[in-house]
Design an enzyme around this catalytic site. Structure first.
Site, mmCIF file in Angstrom:
data_model
loop_
_atom_site.group_PDB
_atom_site.id
_atom_site.type_symbol
_atom_site.label_atom_id
_atom_site.label_comp_id
_atom_site.label_asym_id
_atom_site.label_seq_id
_atom_site.Cartn_x
_atom_site.Cartn_y
_atom_site.Cartn_z
ATOM 1 N N GLY A 179 0.770 -1.237 0.000
ATOM 2 C CA GLY A 179 0.000 0.000 0.000
ATOM 3 C C GLY A 179 0.797 1.280 0.000
ATOM 4 O O GLY A 179 0.210 2.366 0.062
ATOM 5 N N GLY A 212 3.480 -3.773 -4.074
ATOM 6 C CA GLY A 212 3.226 -4.031 -5.492
ATOM 7 C C GLY A 212 3.576 -2.788 -6.287
ATOM 8 O O GLY A 212 4.614 -2.668 -6.913
ATOM 9 N N CYS A 229 -15.804 1.860 -27.456
ATOM 10 C CA CYS A 229 -17.109 2.512 -27.536
ATOM 11 C C CYS A 229 -17.698 2.715 -26.146
ATOM 12 O O CYS A 229 -18.679 2.066 -25.762
ATOM 13 C CB CYS A 229 -18.039 1.687 -28.417
ATOM 14 S SG CYS A 229 -17.415 1.658 -30.091
HETATM 15 N N1 LLP Z 1 -1.398 -7.006 -0.314
HETATM 16 C C1 LLP Z 1 -2.733 -7.148 -0.462
HETATM 17 C C2 LLP Z 1 -3.451 -8.103 0.374
HETATM 18 C C3 LLP Z 1 -3.415 -6.387 -1.439
HETATM 19 O O1 LLP Z 1 -4.723 -6.527 -1.576
HETATM 20 C C4 LLP Z 1 -2.681 -5.481 -2.248
HETATM 21 C C5 LLP Z 1 -3.357 -4.690 -3.279
HETATM 22 C C6 LLP Z 1 -1.289 -5.381 -2.052
HETATM 23 C C7 LLP Z 1 -0.692 -6.152 -1.078
HETATM 24 C C8 LLP Z 1 -0.427 -4.467 -2.882
HETATM 25 O O2 LLP Z 1 -0.756 -3.144 -2.722
HETATM 26 P P1 LLP Z 1 0.185 -2.015 -3.371
HETATM 27 O O3 LLP Z 1 1.528 -2.048 -2.670
HETATM 28 O O4 LLP Z 1 0.309 -2.323 -4.791
HETATM 29 O O5 LLP Z 1 -0.546 -0.745 -3.127
HETATM 30 N N2 LLP Z 1 -5.990 -1.821 -9.096
HETATM 31 C C9 LLP Z 1 -5.753 -0.768 -8.130
HETATM 32 C C10 LLP Z 1 -4.983 -1.254 -6.925
HETATM 33 C C11 LLP Z 1 -5.632 -2.417 -6.223
HETATM 34 C C12 LLP Z 1 -4.813 -2.928 -5.088
HETATM 35 C C13 LLP Z 1 -5.370 -4.194 -4.566
HETATM 36 N N3 LLP Z 1 -4.620 -4.764 -3.497
HETATM 37 C C14 LLP Z 1 -5.051 0.410 -8.829
HETATM 38 O O6 LLP Z 1 -4.789 0.320 -10.021
HETATM 39 O O7 LLP Z 1 -4.794 1.434 -8.185
#
Ligand code: LLP
Length: 415
Positions: free
Chosen positions: A239, A276, A344
Site C-alpha cells: 500500500g 506491489g 465505444c
Molecule cells: N497485499 C494485499 C493483500 C493487497 O490486496 C494489495 C493490493 C497489495 C498487497 C499491494 O498493494 P500495493 O503495494 O500495490 O498498493 N488496481 C488498483 C490497486 C488495487 C490494489 C489491490 N490490493 C489500482 O490500479 O490502483
C-alpha cells in the site's frame, strides 16, 4: 526517480530511445525498465535490512513472468491472490518458502494447490476459510502455516475503491473476533496459526494510518502471546503510496521501516511486506500511436490506438497518468484536450487537460507510470488483443510478452 526521461527531446529509458522500439513493435505496447524494477526493489530491501523481512512482491500489480523472474533474482518472494499467480510465481522460480497467499475467496482447489506446493503462509480472511484450510491440510496429512488477516477497522486516506481496512470492506476477520481463534488449538490441529496479517489499502501516502494499525496490532499480539508465543510472523501488507503527479510526495519508506522497529519487538518476530505498486509503477509506460485528431468546437480530441481495455485505471479510479510525446515538440497548445481511446464507451478517456503538446496524427505518446496495475488489469474488451510487453535492459530491449493473436484470443470459444 525517473526511469523514462527526455534526452535531446526524445524519450529514453536506460540506453534506448523509445521511438526506436516503435520501428519494430506494433503499438500499443507496454515497455519496462529492468534497472527501474531492480532499483525500486532494492530501495525497499535496503530500508528493511535490519529487520528479518520477506519482501513478497504483490504479483497482482504486474505478473509478467520475466518481471517475476527478474525480481526473484533480486531476492523477492511473492504475494499471490489466485492459483494462477501462484503458478506463475513458481514458474519464475520464486521459492515457495517466500510465497504468501491472500484473498477473500480462495477455492478448495486453490488451497490444496498451495498446501501441496508447501508455500510459506496462507492468509485466511474468514473463520470458514480457516476450517477449510484445516480440513484440506488434514486430508493431505500436513500442518500448514496460516496467518489471520485481521480487519483493523482503520482506513488510510486513498481512493474509496482501493481502501480495504474498514469494517464495511470485505477484507479480513474483524479485530474483535480473532483472539479466541488463535487459542482454539482443538479445532485447528492441522494449522500452525502463527501469523497475523493486515493490508489497509493501496496508494496510502500518510504514515499515520500505519502507525495506528501497528499500535492496534501490537496490543493484540501482546494479548495473544501472553502465556505462550503463538504469533511469530507479522505481515504488514503493502500500500505504499507513489507519486503519479510529480508533486514530490514520495512515500517515506525509511520512516516507515523505523516505525516498524519502534512499534514491534522486531528481534522476536519475522516480518512480511507485500509491496506491489511501489516496485512496478514508474518502471513501465504504455506506448500508443495517435490515430486521429479532431475538434468539437473549442474541444480537442486526440484519439489513440490504446484504450481502457489496455489501461483500466483512468476509467476505473479517475486516476491521473502523465502523457508525453515520444519526441517533444516545443509548442504546447492552450486548448481543452481529451486523449481518448477507440473503445465505444465515454469512460474511455485516458487524460484530460486545458493544455497539451501540439502533436500530430501518426506521432507516438507514452502514458507514464503504467507499470503497476496496467497490463495486469487489461482485457479483451471490444475483442481487442492483449498487447505486447517489452523489457529494456541497458542497450537492448526484448519482447517479454508477444502481441496476442486474434486466433489465440478466440481459441476457447465454441463456434
Ligand atoms: N497485499 C494485499 C493483500 C493487497 O490486496 C494489495 C493490493 C497489495 C498487497 C499491494 O498493494 P500495493 O503495494 O500495490 O498498493 N488496481 C488498483 C490497486 C488495487 C490494489 C489491490 N490490493 C489500482 O490500479 O490502483
Amino acid at each position: 526517480m525517473n526511469y523514462f526521461d527526455y534526452k535531446d527531446d526524445h524519450l529514453k529509458s536506460e540506453d534506448i530511445f523509445i521511438t526506436n522500439i516503435t520501428k519494430e513493435v506494433h503499438t500499443p505496447f507496454y515497455c519496462y525498465s529492468a534497472k527501474g524494477l531492480k532499483t525500486n526493489f532494492n530501495i525497499l530491501k535496503d530500508a528493511f535490512k535490519d529487520i528479518d523481512t520477506k519482501i513478497c512482491y504483490a504479483t497482482k500489480s504486474n505478473s509478467n513472468l520475466s518481471i517475476l523472474k527478474l525480481l526473484q533474482e533480486e531476492g523477492a518472494g511473492a504475494d499471490v491472490v489466485s492459483v494462477g499467480e501462484l503458478k506463475k510465481s513458481l514458474i519464475a522460480n520464486i521459492d515457495p518458502k517466500n510465497i504468501v497467499f491472500s484473498g477473500v475467496g480462495k477455492t478448495k482447489d486453490e488451497i490444496e494447490y498451495a498446501i501441496v506446493n508447501r508455500i510459506f503462509q496462507i492468509n485466511a480472511e474468514s473463520i470458514s476459510e480457516l476450517y477449510v484450510i484445516n480440513k484440506i491440510a488434514k486430508e493431505l496429512g500436513v500442518v500448514q502455516q496460516v496467518g489471520i488477516r485481521i480487519n483493523p477497522d482503520i482506513i488510510g486516506e486513498t481512493h474509496k475503491n482501493i481502501s480495504t481496512g474498514g469494517l464495511s470492506d470485505k477484507f479480513g476477520i474483524p479485530y474483535s473476533e480473532v483472539k479466541s481463534l488463535y487459542h482454539d488449538k482443538e479445532s485447528f490441529k492441522n494449522i500452525e496459526l502463527s501469523g497475523i496479517a493486515f493490508h489497509i489499502g493501496s496508494q496510502i501516502h500518510d504514515i499515520e494510518p500505519f502507525r495506528n494499525v501497528f499500535i492496534k496490532t501490537n496490543d493484540l499480539i501482546k494479548e495473544i502471546n501472553k502465556s505462550e508465543k503463538i504469533i511469530k510472523t507479522i505481515d504488514l501488507g503493502g500500500g505504499f503510496g507513489v507519486d503519479y503527479e510529480d508533486n514530490h510526495r514520495e512515500f517515506p519508506i525509511q520512516e516507515y521501516a523505523n516505525l516498524v522497529k519502534n512499534s514491534f519487538d522486531t528481534k522476536n518476530f519475522q516480518f512480511i511486506i507485500e509491496p506491489g505498486r511501489s516496485i512496478s509503477w514508474n518502471t513501465g509506460i504504455l506506448v500508443t500511436k495517435i490515430l486521429y485528431i479532431k475538434k468539437h468546437g473549442e474541444k480537442k480530441f486526440i484519439i489513440t490506438d490504446c484504450g481502457m481495455n489496455d489501461l483500466m485505471r483512468p476509467a476505473l479510479y479517475d486516476s491521473y497518468h502523465k502523457i508525453l510525446p515520444l519526441s517533444k515538440t516545443i509548442d504546447s497548445e492552450i486548448i481543452s484536450t481529451d486523449i481518448v481511446g477507440p473503445i465505444c464507451e465515454s469512460t474511455d478517456k485516458l487524460f484530460s487537460s486545458e493544455e497539451f503538446y501540439d502533436v500530430k496524427e501518426g506521432e507516438f505518446l507514452a502514458i507514464l507510470n503504467s507499470g503497476a496495475y496496467g497490463s495486469s488489469m487489461s482485457s479483451n474488451y471490444n475483442a481487442r488483443p492483449l498487447v505486447s510487453e517489452i523489457l529494456i535492459n541497458e542497450d537492448n530491449f526484448t519482447t517479454i510478452r508477444k502481441l496476442q493473436s486474434f486466433e489465440d484470443s478466440i481459441a476457447q470459444e465454441i463456434k
